[in-house]
Motif scaffolding. Structure first.
Motif, short mmCIF file in Angstrom:
data_model
loop_
_atom_site.label_atom_id
_atom_site.label_comp_id
_atom_site.label_asym_id
_atom_site.label_seq_id
_atom_site.Cartn_x
_atom_site.Cartn_y
_atom_site.Cartn_z
N PRO A 146 -21.62 -0.79 -8.71
CA PRO A 146 -21.00 -1.46 -9.86
C PRO A 146 -20.06 -0.55 -10.64
O PRO A 146 -19.11 -1.02 -11.26
N SER A 147 -20.32 0.77 -10.64
CA SER A 147 -19.53 1.67 -11.47
C SER A 147 -18.32 2.25 -10.75
O SER A 147 -17.34 2.62 -11.37
N VAL A 148 -18.39 2.34 -9.42
CA VAL A 148 -17.28 2.89 -8.63
C VAL A 148 -16.91 1.85 -7.59
O VAL A 148 -17.69 1.57 -6.68
N LYS A 149 -15.71 1.25 -7.72
CA LYS A 149 -15.34 0.19 -6.80
C LYS A 149 -15.34 0.69 -5.36
O LYS A 149 -15.91 0.06 -4.48
N TYR A 150 -14.69 1.81 -5.13
CA TYR A 150 -14.70 2.41 -3.80
C TYR A 150 -14.87 3.91 -3.95
O TYR A 150 -14.09 4.56 -4.65
N TYR A 151 -15.86 4.49 -3.29
CA TYR A 151 -15.95 5.94 -3.24
C TYR A 151 -14.75 6.50 -2.49
O TYR A 151 -14.25 7.58 -2.81
N THR A 152 -14.29 5.76 -1.48
CA THR A 152 -13.05 6.11 -0.81
C THR A 152 -11.90 5.33 -1.43
O THR A 152 -11.99 4.11 -1.57
N ASP A 153 -10.84 6.03 -1.77
CA ASP A 153 -9.63 5.38 -2.28
C ASP A 153 -8.80 4.95 -1.07
O ASP A 153 -7.98 5.70 -0.55
N TRP A 154 -9.01 3.71 -0.63
CA TRP A 154 -8.33 3.23 0.58
C TRP A 154 -6.83 3.07 0.38
O TRP A 154 -6.06 3.07 1.34
N ASN A 155 -6.38 2.94 -0.87
CA ASN A 155 -4.95 2.84 -1.12
C ASN A 155 -4.21 4.10 -0.66
O ASN A 155 -3.04 4.04 -0.31
N ALA A 156 -4.93 5.22 -0.67
CA ALA A 156 -4.30 6.47 -0.21
C ALA A 156 -3.90 6.36 1.26
O ALA A 156 -2.86 6.89 1.67
N PHE A 157 -4.71 5.66 2.06
CA PHE A 157 -4.39 5.50 3.47
C PHE A 157 -3.29 4.48 3.70
O PHE A 157 -2.55 4.57 4.68
N GLU A 158 -3.16 3.52 2.78
CA GLU A 158 -2.06 2.57 2.88
C GLU A 158 -0.71 3.27 2.73
O GLU A 158 0.30 2.79 3.25
N ARG A 159 -0.71 4.39 2.04
CA ARG A 159 0.55 5.14 1.87
C ARG A 159 0.88 6.00 3.09
O ARG A 159 1.93 6.66 3.13
N CYS A 160 -0.01 6.03 4.10
CA CYS A 160 0.26 6.73 5.34
C CYS A 160 0.93 5.76 6.31
O CYS A 160 0.33 4.76 6.71
N ALA A 161 2.18 6.02 6.66
CA ALA A 161 2.94 5.11 7.52
C ALA A 161 2.41 5.14 8.94
O ALA A 161 1.84 6.14 9.40
N ASP A 162 2.60 4.03 9.66
CA ASP A 162 2.29 4.02 11.09
C ASP A 162 3.24 4.97 11.81
O ASP A 162 4.43 5.04 11.48
N PRO A 163 2.75 5.68 12.82
CA PRO A 163 3.60 6.68 13.47
C PRO A 163 4.58 6.06 14.46
O PRO A 163 4.30 5.04 15.08
N ASN A 164 5.70 6.72 14.61
CA ASN A 164 6.65 6.42 15.67
C ASN A 164 6.57 7.57 16.66
O ASN A 164 7.06 8.67 16.37
#
Length: 398
Positions: free
Chosen positions: A29-47
């Motif tokens: 209830p106090s921490v929505k995500y222990y992992t900040d998944w938005n940080a991984f959204e900022r990692c682009a898919d590789p070419n």
């Protein structure tokens, strides 16, 4: 050209990416995500066409297998060990890859497989005296996902040592590994994850067989978002796990470390202890699960966590849990503790010329030294190299 099984696996993962979330439910209830998944959204898919074969920056340990930005090369591979590039695997071996990891579980795993750049299938057929060391190095100028996978099979009756080093020098390393232990085998496992300025995702899954055992040591250091998960599936009757982990948060790093000991075989036993140290503005979490399933009668599990918060602004917590589905157990225990600097000791040391930062350095040095001293003797070379590295990385800069 990639093998048929790998092409199909990637295609299935691509279909899953837009359909599933990173996480099904909130952590608390106090921490929505222990992992900040938005940080991984900022990692682009590789070419792959723009990913270079930059040379490893980590040169303290001589690797048996080196994977730089997804590209595989072989170094000092012990006799009795066979290493195959994932891209070269036919269906016979390809069917063994991702056998124990369900890519439907999360968007992180689906993205990992959809963009997987490479990895290896490793078979340890004979006992080896020297550790097999796998170094995963990412070294890119852009924040791009670098996914690699390793399937490692240890044959029956084999005694072996394996070191997995994840060295982040740029990019977003995404690493999965599944390790299968044969009957009566023994594996000493060392996992090192060194964060830089970009997020890291790691999932390790170890599956034991009858009377096999694993001695695991894991060290996680820094990183703006380091999600690290280790699953130990004790499937074999009489299989055993001895695990010690250490996570060190400095600066503004954030570490979510999860260890799961899952008992499925009768008479299996597990002991897992994780220490955590948080200083500056770091955020570290230790989560642990010891679960004994109904068919794993007469098993024993013990999960422990202890974290140190060294100053205001840092955050650390340990959340161990046990679940038991049978009344026939040898033991099921869990404990958690947190501590801060003892002000009397701080004042004592300050009267002798140490400032507060130096006192924190001393505590980190002590905890790290205790961890390195716990490594199996097969990792003596690794221990000494890591000791020098960590003094420079964690202490001297302060």
């Amino acid at each position: 050209m990639s093998a048929k099984w790998l092409v199909e696996l990637r295609e299935r993962a691509r279909e899953l990416v837009p359909k599933i979330p990173y996480q099904q439910i909130r952590d608390s209830p106090s921490v929505k995500y222990y992992t900040d998944w938005n940080a991984f959204e900022r990692c682009a898919d590789p070419n792959p066409a723009t990913i270079t074969r930059a040379g490893p920056v980590f040169d303290l340990i001589e690797p048996g297998v080196a994977v730089v930005n997804g590209y595989l090369s072989l170094g000092k591979v012990p006799s009795g060990v066979r290493v195959l590039d994932l891209e070269d695997l036919g269906d016979e071996y390809g069917n063994l890859v991702f056998k124990s990891i369900d890519i439907d579980e999360s968007k992180a795993l689906a993205r990992h497989v959809a963009n997987m750049l490479g990895g290896a299938y490793v078979e340890i057929a004979e006992s080896i005296d020297e550790p097999l060391r796998i170094i995963v190095n990412t070294n890119t100028n852009s924040q791009v996902l670098i996914p690699t996978h390793y399937t490692i099979a240890v044959n029956d009756g084999v005694r072996a040592s394996l070191g997995l080093y994840i060295v982040n020098n740029g990019g977003c390393p995404s690493t999965t590994a599944e390790v299968y232990l044969g009957r009566g085998s023994l594996l000493n496992l060392l996992v090192i994850s060194m964060g830089d300025s970009t997020p890291e995702f790691t999932m390790l899954r170890v599956i034991t067989n009858e009377n096999s055992s694993v001695v695991a040591r894991s060290l996680l250091i820094g990183g703006p978002m380091n999600h690290h998960r280790e699953d130990y599936l004790l499937q074999g009757v009489g299989s055993r796990l001895n695990h010690l982990g250490l996570e060190v948060g400095v600066g503004s790093s954030r570490i979510d470390y999860q260890v799961n000991a899952m008992h499925l075989g009768e008479g299996s036993s597990s002991y897992s202890r994780v220490l955590g140290v948080a200083r500056d503005k770091s955020f570290i979490i230790h989560r642990a699960l010891g679960r004994i399933f109904e068919k794993a009668r007469w098993s024993d599990t013990n999960v422990e966590g202890k974290v140190f918060v060294l100053n205001e602004g840092a955050y650390a917590a340990s959340v161990p849990v046990i679940m038991v589905d049978t009344g026939d157990v040898n033991g099921a225990r869990h404990s958690a503790a947190d501590a801060s600097l003892d002000e009397d000791q701080v004042n004592y040391l300050r009267l002798r010329g140490f400032d507060r930062d130096e006192v924190m350095d001393l505590l980190i040095h002590e905890v790290v030294s205790q961890f390195l001293d716990s490594l199996p003797k097969e990792f003596l070379v690794d221990s000494e190299a890591l000791r020098l590295l960590l003094i420079n990385k964690l202490i001297m800069k302060h």
